[in-house]
Write a protein that holds these residues in place. Structure first.
Motif, PDB file in Angstrom:
ATOM      1  N   GLU A  32     -11.611   8.283  -1.974  1.00 20.91           N
ATOM      2  CA  GLU A  32     -11.214   9.572  -2.784  1.00 20.91           C
ATOM      3  C   GLU A  32     -10.441   9.150  -3.799  1.00 20.91           C
ATOM      4  O   GLU A  32     -10.709   9.650  -5.042  1.00 20.91           O
ATOM      5  CB  GLU A  32     -10.560  10.282  -1.658  1.00 20.91           C
ATOM      6  N   ILE A  33      -9.400   8.095  -3.549  1.00 23.25           N
ATOM      7  CA  ILE A  33      -8.577   7.652  -4.989  1.00 23.25           C
ATOM      8  C   ILE A  33      -9.652   7.094  -5.942  1.00 23.25           C
ATOM      9  O   ILE A  33      -9.751   7.176  -7.061  1.00 23.25           O
ATOM     10  CB  ILE A  33      -7.673   6.811  -4.385  1.00 23.25           C
ATOM     11  N   ALA A  34     -10.495   6.156  -5.688  1.00 26.36           N
ATOM     12  CA  ALA A  34     -11.511   5.586  -6.567  1.00 26.36           C
ATOM     13  C   ALA A  34     -12.186   6.540  -7.246  1.00 26.36           C
ATOM     14  O   ALA A  34     -12.650   6.322  -8.286  1.00 26.36           O
ATOM     15  CB  ALA A  34     -12.387   4.403  -5.741  1.00 26.36           C
ATOM     16  N   SER A  71      -8.193  -0.805  -8.332  1.00 28.45           N
ATOM     17  CA  SER A  71      -8.594  -1.979  -7.888  1.00 28.45           C
ATOM     18  C   SER A  71      -7.535  -2.854  -7.175  1.00 28.45           C
ATOM     19  O   SER A  71      -7.694  -3.650  -6.160  1.00 28.45           O
ATOM     20  CB  SER A  71      -8.723  -2.966  -9.325  1.00 28.45           C
ATOM     21  N   GLN A  72      -6.422  -2.678  -7.573  1.00 27.92           N
ATOM     22  CA  GLN A  72      -4.937  -3.178  -6.968  1.00 27.92           C
ATOM     23  C   GLN A  72      -4.982  -2.847  -5.479  1.00 27.92           C
ATOM     24  O   GLN A  72      -5.016  -3.458  -4.554  1.00 27.92           O
ATOM     25  CB  GLN A  72      -3.796  -3.077  -7.870  1.00 27.92           C
ATOM     26  N   THR A  73      -5.445  -1.375  -5.348  1.00 21.67           N
ATOM     27  CA  THR A  73      -5.218  -0.813  -3.872  1.00 21.67           C
ATOM     28  C   THR A  73      -5.978  -1.204  -2.975  1.00 21.67           C
ATOM     29  O   THR A  73      -6.046  -1.663  -1.817  1.00 21.67           O
ATOM     30  CB  THR A  73      -5.247   0.699  -4.095  1.00 21.67           C
ATOM     31  N   VAL A  74      -7.552  -1.489  -3.781  1.00 18.01           N
ATOM     32  CA  VAL A  74      -8.574  -1.960  -2.950  1.00 18.01           C
ATOM     33  C   VAL A  74      -8.428  -3.299  -2.447  1.00 18.01           C
ATOM     34  O   VAL A  74      -8.586  -3.779  -1.339  1.00 18.01           O
ATOM     35  CB  VAL A  74      -9.973  -1.938  -3.763  1.00 18.01           C
ATOM     36  N   GLY A  75      -7.910  -4.065  -3.313  1.00 18.39           N
ATOM     37  CA  GLY A  75      -7.664  -5.518  -2.999  1.00 18.39           C
ATOM     38  C   GLY A  75      -6.405  -5.761  -1.991  1.00 18.39           C
ATOM     39  O   GLY A  75      -6.452  -6.505  -1.115  1.00 18.39           O
ATOM     40  N   ILE A  76      -5.451  -4.919  -1.910  1.00 17.01           N
ATOM     41  CA  ILE A  76      -4.485  -4.695  -1.032  1.00 17.01           C
ATOM     42  C   ILE A  76      -4.972  -4.495   0.569  1.00 17.01           C
ATOM     43  O   ILE A  76      -4.607  -5.092   1.487  1.00 17.01           O
ATOM     44  CB  ILE A  76      -3.235  -4.090  -1.243  1.00 17.01           C
ATOM     45  N   PHE A  77      -5.626  -3.465   0.362  1.00 20.99           N
ATOM     46  CA  PHE A  77      -6.601  -2.932   1.754  1.00 20.99           C
ATOM     47  C   PHE A  77      -7.254  -4.184   2.325  1.00 20.99           C
ATOM     48  O   PHE A  77      -7.253  -4.489   3.422  1.00 20.99           O
ATOM     49  CB  PHE A  77      -7.174  -1.691   1.453  1.00 20.99           C
ATOM     50  N   LEU A 121       0.882  -1.247  -0.093  1.00 21.76           N
ATOM     51  CA  LEU A 121       0.133   0.088  -0.049  1.00 21.76           C
ATOM     52  C   LEU A 121       0.957   1.225  -0.162  1.00 21.76           C
ATOM     53  O   LEU A 121       0.387   2.282  -0.556  1.00 21.76           O
ATOM     54  CB  LEU A 121      -0.870   0.110   1.275  1.00 21.76           C
ATOM     55  N   ILE A 122       1.804   1.092   0.770  1.00 22.45           N
ATOM     56  CA  ILE A 122       2.874   2.544   0.914  1.00 22.45           C
ATOM     57  C   ILE A 122       3.569   2.457  -0.773  1.00 22.45           C
ATOM     58  O   ILE A 122       3.806   3.632  -0.996  1.00 22.45           O
ATOM     59  CB  ILE A 122       3.868   2.109   1.747  1.00 22.45           C
ATOM     60  N   GLY A 123       3.743   1.362  -1.220  1.00 19.52           N
ATOM     61  CA  GLY A 123       4.418   1.403  -2.488  1.00 19.52           C
ATOM     62  C   GLY A 123       3.290   1.938  -3.694  1.00 19.52           C
ATOM     63  O   GLY A 123       3.702   2.955  -4.450  1.00 19.52           O
TER      64      GLY A 123
END
Length: 242
Positions: free
Chosen positions: A133-135, A145-151, A78-80
């Motif tokens: 907000e990103i979405a 989509s990748q960020t949501v999955g990692i979260f 997520l930081i990446g």
């Protein structure tokens, strides 16, 4: 350890008294002494019970290790994604650092992972709002989509960590182990009723083995407490290196 020393001394003392009583009876009726192989019928059950409890403990500890690695991996990814070259969301990275600090201080330190910390719940909500907000922005759909999955992976790893800490080895397995520990001592006494000195030595070796074995199991029973507890250092170091 002190309690286990007391347990071993009490077990030996009771077994020794039983040995003396059975020895007195054996002098009157030698045919009442079981053959030596009789010990195996109960001692085997004791060993199996010990193995069952040990297997559950090692499995629980291994799963706890995996979930810490999964949580650490989710934070790093997520930081990446929050990096300037990807989503350019420094507030997301800051929120993850706050999450890390709250987990280490409150959830891991104060609560010993036994129940959720309110500060961590609030931080997760802050991260959730940032991702929403990103979405809604013009960020690439694949990255969103990748960020949501990692979260989701982060939340799942945290929930599993908390579940592991509150999961205890079935108490009935401990009851069975302690019961068979006493019964094995009785079996040793029974087959040595005609040889008190040999019975004393056999009891000493068995009580020492049983006490140390059970002590080792108990100090590993919880992955987040005891001598070999898992430390949150991995979360601390990996975030600081980024």
């Amino acid at each position: 350890m002190f309690l286990f020393i007391i347990f071993g001394v009490v077990l030996y003392a009771l077994a020794y008294v039983g040995l003396l009583l059975m020895a007195r009876h054996a002098r009157k009726d030698e045919s009442s002494i079981p053959i030596g192989a009789f010990i195996g019928t109960i001692a085997t059950s004791w060993a199996l019970s010990l193995g069952f409890v040990a297997a559950d403990i090692w499995t629980l500890n291994a799963q706890a290790d995996r979930e810490v690695s999964a949580e650490r991996s989710a934070i790093i990814r997520l930081i990446g994604n929050a990096d300037v070259d990807v989503l350019n969301k420094p507030e997301l990275a800051q929120a993850l650092e706050v999450y890390r600090d709250n987990v280490i201080r409150d959830e891991w330190g104060k609560n010993h992972n036994l129940f959720p910390a309110e500060s961590v719940e609030e931080t997760l909500q802050d991260i959730r709002i940032i991702i929403m907000e990103i979405a809604r922005s013009d960020a690439p759909a694949v990255i969103v989509s990748q960020t949501v999955g990692i979260f989701d992976d982060l939340q799942e790893a945290r929930n599993t960590r908390l579940a592991i800490a509150s999961t205890m080895i079935d108490q009935y397995k401990w009851y069975m182990l302690l019961t068979l520990t006493v019964l094995t001592a009785i079996a040793i006494v029974a087959v040595h009723a005609d040889r008190v000195r040999a019975g004393m030595r056999a009891l000493a070796l068995y009580v020492l083995t049983a006490t140390v074995s059970i002590w080792i199991l108990t100090i590993h029973a919880s992955p987040y407490s005891g001598v070999e507890q898992i430390q949150p250092d991995a979360l601390q170091l990996n975030v600081d290196r980024l």
